[in-house]
Design an enzyme around this catalytic site. Structure first.
Site, PDB file in Angstrom:
ATOM      1  N   ARG A 296       8.037 -25.304 -14.173  1.00  7.02           N
ATOM      2  CA  ARG A 296       6.947 -24.895 -13.290  1.00  7.02           C
ATOM      3  C   ARG A 296       5.702 -25.743 -13.508  1.00  7.02           C
ATOM      4  O   ARG A 296       4.992 -26.074 -12.551  1.00  7.02           O
ATOM      5  CB  ARG A 296       6.650 -23.406 -13.489  1.00  7.02           C
ATOM      6  CG  ARG A 296       7.692 -22.522 -12.836  1.00  7.02           C
ATOM      7  CD  ARG A 296       7.581 -21.058 -13.189  1.00  7.02           C
ATOM      8  NE  ARG A 296       8.560 -20.292 -12.428  1.00  7.02           N
ATOM      9  CZ  ARG A 296       8.842 -19.018 -12.621  1.00  7.02           C
ATOM     10  NH1 ARG A 296       8.211 -18.345 -13.588  1.00  7.02           N
ATOM     11  NH2 ARG A 296       9.736 -18.394 -11.886  1.00  7.02           N
ATOM     12  N   TYR A 440      10.624 -24.310  -4.713  1.00  7.38           N
ATOM     13  CA  TYR A 440      11.549 -24.199  -5.853  1.00  7.38           C
ATOM     14  C   TYR A 440      10.827 -23.864  -7.149  1.00  7.38           C
ATOM     15  O   TYR A 440       9.622 -23.905  -7.237  1.00  7.38           O
ATOM     16  CB  TYR A 440      12.471 -25.396  -5.985  1.00  7.38           C
ATOM     17  CG  TYR A 440      11.911 -26.789  -6.169  1.00  7.38           C
ATOM     18  CD1 TYR A 440      10.608 -27.048  -6.565  1.00  7.38           C
ATOM     19  CD2 TYR A 440      12.756 -27.879  -5.962  1.00  7.38           C
ATOM     20  CE1 TYR A 440      10.157 -28.335  -6.748  1.00  7.38           C
ATOM     21  CE2 TYR A 440      12.313 -29.185  -6.156  1.00  7.38           C
ATOM     22  CZ  TYR A 440      11.019 -29.401  -6.540  1.00  7.38           C
ATOM     23  OH  TYR A 440      10.577 -30.688  -6.720  1.00  7.38           O
ATOM     24  N   GLU A 441      11.630 -23.483  -8.136  1.00  3.20           N
ATOM     25  CA  GLU A 441      11.150 -22.934  -9.417  1.00  3.20           C
ATOM     26  C   GLU A 441      10.324 -21.667  -9.215  1.00  3.20           C
ATOM     27  O   GLU A 441       9.384 -21.404  -9.964  1.00  3.20           O
ATOM     28  CB  GLU A 441      10.342 -23.982 -10.203  1.00  3.20           C
ATOM     29  CG  GLU A 441      11.066 -25.271 -10.453  1.00  3.20           C
ATOM     30  CD  GLU A 441      12.425 -25.083 -11.125  1.00  3.20           C
ATOM     31  OE1 GLU A 441      12.638 -24.037 -11.751  1.00  3.20           O
ATOM     32  OE2 GLU A 441      13.268 -25.981 -11.001  1.00  3.20           O
ATOM     33  N   GLY A 442      10.674 -20.885  -8.213  1.00  2.00           N
ATOM     34  CA  GLY A 442       9.951 -19.660  -7.909  1.00  2.00           C
ATOM     35  C   GLY A 442       8.944 -19.901  -6.821  1.00  2.00           C
ATOM     36  O   GLY A 442       7.936 -20.590  -7.026  1.00  2.00           O
TER      37      GLY A 442
END
Length: 597
Positions: A296, A440-442
């Site tokens: 992140r 992406y990555e949340g």
């Protein structure tokens, strides 16, 4: 053709003068990194970014990756050679422990050059970026045999890594996953299932790919508590730890994406694949979050990186493009028109992008320094404070820097007018590449919910209280400094708005959770704006101090003062709008029935 030049001067100013990194020479790896060595590392990284990686950016976008009938994948022309140069230069293991072949240099330095690499070629840099995240997870949760077997070759760049979370029916809600792990009776597991959206899932850059795969052991509890994490190599290993026969891992297809075409985003099939448990049974999410939190921060860096390269191209175009005359009279009367940089609205866009980039760079490097303190300091209080900072700022950096990175890529495209819509100029690629970083990555809405729902209340709100005290203390110490007043007054107003929003959430969020959910996204951007403003305060203070003696740097330092004032006058007042939206609550958001949409 797009251009890119690494912002060496600005990076050095932040590391040396704003963060004063030499104060931390008691941390492992810091005392060996002299200012001259930092400069040399940055310069060498800049050369690789500008001369090797950037020329392949449009190539990767145009060619993309190709999956062959046997399931193998070819990366775009030139990627393999560029990756080889990256690895041979030692960049893969820059901050990795020396006992596993790394250089054990500060994460601060890795982050600084990492921006250059991602600005130059975001898609290509995703391959080593995922490997570095996988290395972090194995080092944190692996046993000694796993560390010895996998990490050195990943640090060397001979093997790469991935993270496998998402499945066709579940993304954020990982408790729904169906991939299963069956004990084989010999300490290994057989993995069955399908994962989608797997960046760098299959490619031709390395001899083996080490997949980290979330799966549920047969008989494990349902939901997120029953998930475990497994190391699943693309190729099985022989008795000497070298790649041998194929494992039951294959690339079913490559996703057709809006951007990052040079990165192979794969559908991965696991059919009786041999896997090794990483960490404890049912502790998969905790282990994977080691990789995700690092990822992140890396994605936040991508947002900044694309914003920087898009800005540079927009500024170059604005200086060269002749169109119209200045409202205050011709600035280049010898030419048929003035360059568009004379127009206030063009300057508004350029100043907005640049003010964000320089503050975003400082925020990211400040946070990278906190990561070094958290992992390298022997002082328990310092480690605790650094860990608090990382917990609070990771969702902010991921969410705010990627949102603004995309906005700035679009803004840079706007500077080009119609030419920005033409692929030849490269601005379209920046917009398309930047868009994924918000997802992406949340997804960024999830980052906001994580911030408001978990991070604010963590340890009794200790992290956010410390942040308030840090920013407030900075404003207070500058209260008698008239030269700092234009900056600190605006920053203090922003902090007051943030504290009022936090108080409103405390009073209205718990009893009515929709209030917290409706406020989360605005709150994330509000705290991000104050953090960026704080970085501008620190940069301006350092610039003022240096101006007294650094005559040769005067133009750079005076530009800092102007950009900081622009940020405080034109951008910081947005805190009031965020506060107004937050305190309006969730009623109107939730009032319409579902069928009305």
């Amino acid at each position: 053709m797009p251009i890119y030049r690494a912002p060496l001067h600005d990076t050095s100013f932040i590391i040396r003068d704003v963060l004063d990194y030499q104060r931390f020479d008691n941390l492992r790896g810091f005392s060996e990194v002299s200012p001259d060595l930092v400069e040399a590392i940055l310069e060498e990284g800049a050369k690789l970014a500008e001369n090797v990686l950037q020329p392949l950016n449009q190539v990767g976008d145009a060619e993309g990756c190709v999956r062959h009938e046997d399931g193998t994948v070819s990366t775009p022309e030139g990627f393999s050679e560029a990756y080889r140069q990256y690895c041979e230069g030692g960049w893969m293991g820059l901050s990795a422990p020396s006992e596993y072949g790394g250089q054990d240099l500060p994460y601060l330095v890795q982050s600084a050059v990492g921006e250059y690499f991602s600005s130059a070629n975001m898609a290509l840099m995703m391959y080593p970026g995922l490997t570095q995240g996988a290395v972090a997870a194995i080092l944190a949760h692996g046993n000694e045999e796993q560390k010895r077997l996998f990490v050195p070759k990943m640090v060397e760049g001979r093997w790469s890594g991935t993270m496998n979370l998402t499945e066709p029916h579940c993304g954020t809600d990982l408790g729904l996953l169906r991939t299963k792990a069956v004990p084989a009776g010999d300490g290994t597991y057989r993995i069955f299932g399908q994962k989608i959206f797997i960046s760098a899932g299959e490619h031709d850059l390395t001899e083996n790919i080490i997949h980290l795969v979330l799966a549920r052991i047969e008989g494990a509890p349902q939901g997120s508590r029953g998930i475990s994490l497994f190391i699943v190599p693309k190729r099985k290993l022989d008795a000497n730890g070298n790649p041998a026969g194929a494992n039951g891992v294959s690339c079913g297809s490559i996703e057709e994406k809006m951007g990052i075409h040079g990165n192979a985003t794969c559908v991965m099939n696991y059919d009786d694949a041999e896997g090794f448990l990483l960490g404890e049974e049912h502790g998969g999410l905790r282990a994977m979050f080691t990789m995700m939190n690092e990822a992140r921060l890396g994605v936040g860096l991508q947002g900044l990186a694309v914003s920087e390269t898009a800005y540079q191209n927009a500024a170059a175009y604005a200086r060269a493009r002749l169109q119209g005359r200045s409202l205050s009279g011709a600035k280049t009367p010898e030419k048929i028109a003035d360059p568009i940089i004379v127009h206030p609205d063009i300057r508004r866009m350029l100043m907005t992008m640049r003010a964000f980039n320089e503050a975003g760079r400082a925020l990211l490097l400040w946070t990278a320094l906190q990561s070094d303190i958290a992992h390298r300091s022997s002082d328990e209080q310092m480690r605790e404070a650094a860990e608090d900072h990382l917990a609070l700022m990771t969702p902010v950096i991921k969410g705010v820097l990627t949102d603004k990175g995309f906005e700035n890529a679009v803004m840079a495209q706007q500077v080009f007018g119609g030419h920005g819509y033409i692929e030849e100029q490269g601005m379209s690629q920046f917009v398309r590449d930047a868009r994924i970083a918000m997802i992406y990555e949340g997804a960024n809405g999830i980052q906001a919910l994580d911030l408001v729902g978990r991070k604010l209340a963590l340890n009794g709100g200790r992290a956010v209280a410390t942040f308030f005290a840090t920013v407030g203390g900075f404003c207070e110490t500058q209260r008698q400094d008239e030269e700092m007043a234009p900056y600190t007054k605006a920053l203090k107003k922003g902090l007051n708005d943030l504290q009022a929003a936090t108080q409103w959430l405390m009073q209205n969020g718990a009893e009515k959770p929709d209030n917290a959910g409706a406020a989360a996204y605005d709150y994330m951007h509000l705290i991000g704006l104050v953090a960026l403003g704080y970085m501008w305060g620190r940069m301006v203070k350092s610039a003022q101090e240096k101006l007294v003696s650094a005559a040769e740097d005067a133009d750079f330092l005076r530009a800092k003062l102007v950009l900081g004032r622009f940020f405080m006058e034109r951008i910081m007042p947005e805190t009031s709008a965020y506060l107004a939206r937050i305190s309006s609550g969730a009623d109107t958001i939730m009032e319409l029935p579902d069928e009305a949409f």
